[in-house]
Design a protein around this motif. Structure first.
Motif, short mmCIF file in Angstrom:
data_model
loop_
_atom_site.label_atom_id
_atom_site.label_comp_id
_atom_site.label_asym_id
_atom_site.label_seq_id
_atom_site.Cartn_x
_atom_site.Cartn_y
_atom_site.Cartn_z
N ARG A 17 47.26 22.97 54.18
CA ARG A 17 46.49 22.80 52.94
C ARG A 17 46.41 24.15 52.26
NH1 ARG A 17 41.36 24.11 51.72
NH2 ARG A 17 40.21 22.85 50.24
N HIS A 18 46.78 24.22 50.97
CA HIS A 18 46.72 25.47 50.23
C HIS A 18 45.98 25.28 48.91
CE1 HIS A 18 49.54 28.30 52.35
NE2 HIS A 18 49.72 27.17 53.02
N THR A 19 45.24 26.31 48.52
CA THR A 19 44.55 26.33 47.23
C THR A 19 45.28 27.31 46.33
OG1 THR A 19 42.44 25.88 48.33
CG2 THR A 19 42.34 26.76 46.08
N LEU A 20 45.81 26.79 45.22
CA LEU A 20 46.55 27.60 44.26
C LEU A 20 45.70 27.79 43.01
CD1 LEU A 20 50.01 25.78 44.50
CD2 LEU A 20 49.26 27.81 45.75
N ASN A 44 52.12 16.20 46.23
CA ASN A 44 50.81 15.59 46.04
C ASN A 44 49.79 16.64 45.63
OD1 ASN A 44 49.02 13.36 46.09
ND2 ASN A 44 48.16 14.15 47.99
N ILE A 45 48.84 16.24 44.80
CA ILE A 45 47.70 17.08 44.43
C ILE A 45 46.47 16.44 45.05
CG2 ILE A 45 46.24 17.89 42.54
CD1 ILE A 45 48.76 17.95 40.79
N ASP A 46 45.78 17.19 45.93
CA ASP A 46 44.55 16.68 46.54
C ASP A 46 43.37 16.80 45.58
OD1 ASP A 46 45.97 16.12 48.85
OD2 ASP A 46 45.44 18.02 49.79
N THR A 47 43.21 17.97 44.96
CA THR A 47 42.18 18.13 43.93
C THR A 47 42.74 19.00 42.81
OG1 THR A 47 41.10 20.19 44.71
CG2 THR A 47 40.34 18.11 45.68
N ILE A 64 44.44 24.07 41.97
CA ILE A 64 45.07 22.91 42.60
C ILE A 64 45.03 23.08 44.11
CG2 ILE A 64 47.24 21.65 42.95
CD1 ILE A 64 47.99 22.33 40.08
N VAL A 65 44.58 22.04 44.80
CA VAL A 65 44.67 22.00 46.25
C VAL A 65 45.77 21.01 46.58
CG1 VAL A 65 43.50 21.45 48.41
CG2 VAL A 65 42.24 22.58 46.56
N THR A 66 46.75 21.48 47.36
CA THR A 66 47.89 20.66 47.72
C THR A 66 48.23 20.88 49.19
OG1 THR A 66 50.13 20.01 47.06
CG2 THR A 66 49.63 22.36 47.04
N THR A 67 49.06 20.03 49.73
CA THR A 67 49.49 20.18 51.11
C THR A 67 51.01 20.17 51.18
OG1 THR A 67 49.32 17.79 51.44
CG2 THR A 67 47.44 19.12 52.15
#
Length: 178
Positions: A17-20, A44-47, A64-67
């Protein structure tokens, strides 16, 4: 008939999980281009959160939080950097501990003991009462995603009606800016 030796399979890279954090020009169509990059490649975009951060320079910040695997995250970052309206892309996860917060509005219905329990739990989590009627509450809670998830889980057994969440807002620690 020659048979090829079976190659031992390489363990798959772990999904992370990464926060960009992305600084972009605040102009029409920029968000659609950033989102299009994700959807066009099946990421996918989680948030997702977006807000203007510098009115004078007309700059907005997209969080953007994505995995994905480390290779996929790196690919996403490089593709974002190539978009024309993008000024800077920072992977806050790689930079170290970032401060991440989310806001949730949680509507809970109940009477009697359920009502008392909802108020007690809200107080324990530091949630504010945004609205109250004789049959329901709307609680406002700011915190980590995990804290909000726990609060929602507990409210589910009491009388959870509806949830609205903002997605993650994040910033890196320290004196350096983006």
């Amino acid at each position: 008939m020659l048979m090829k030796p079976i190659q031992p399979s390489r363990p798959a890279d772990p999904v992370e999980r990464h926060t960009l954090s992305i600084l972009v020009d605040n102009e029409p169509g920029v968000l659609a281009r950033v989102i299009g990059l994700f959807s066009g490649r099946g990421y996918n975009i989680d948030t997702l959160t977006v807000s203007e951060t510098e009115h004078e320079r007309q700059v907005s910040r997209i969080t953007i939080v994505t995995t994905g695997t480390p290779m996929v995250i790196e690919q996403i970052r490089h593709q974002l950097e190539r978009l024309v309206p993008v000024h800077r892309v920072a992977d806050l996860t790689v930079q170290g501990e970032a401060i991440e917060r989310e806001l949730a509005l949680v509507k809970v219905a109940g009477r009697g003991e359920a009502r008392v329990e909802a108020l007690r739990l809200a107080q324990a989590f530091g949630a504010q009462t945004a609205d109250a009627t004789l049959e329901s509450f709307v609680f406002e809670l700011t915190g980590s995603t995990q804290e909000i998830d726990r609060f929602i889980g507990l409210m589910s057994s009491i009388g959870l009606v509806e949830i609205s969440r903002t997605g993650i807002a994040a910033i890196s620690r320290g004196a350096e800016g983006m």
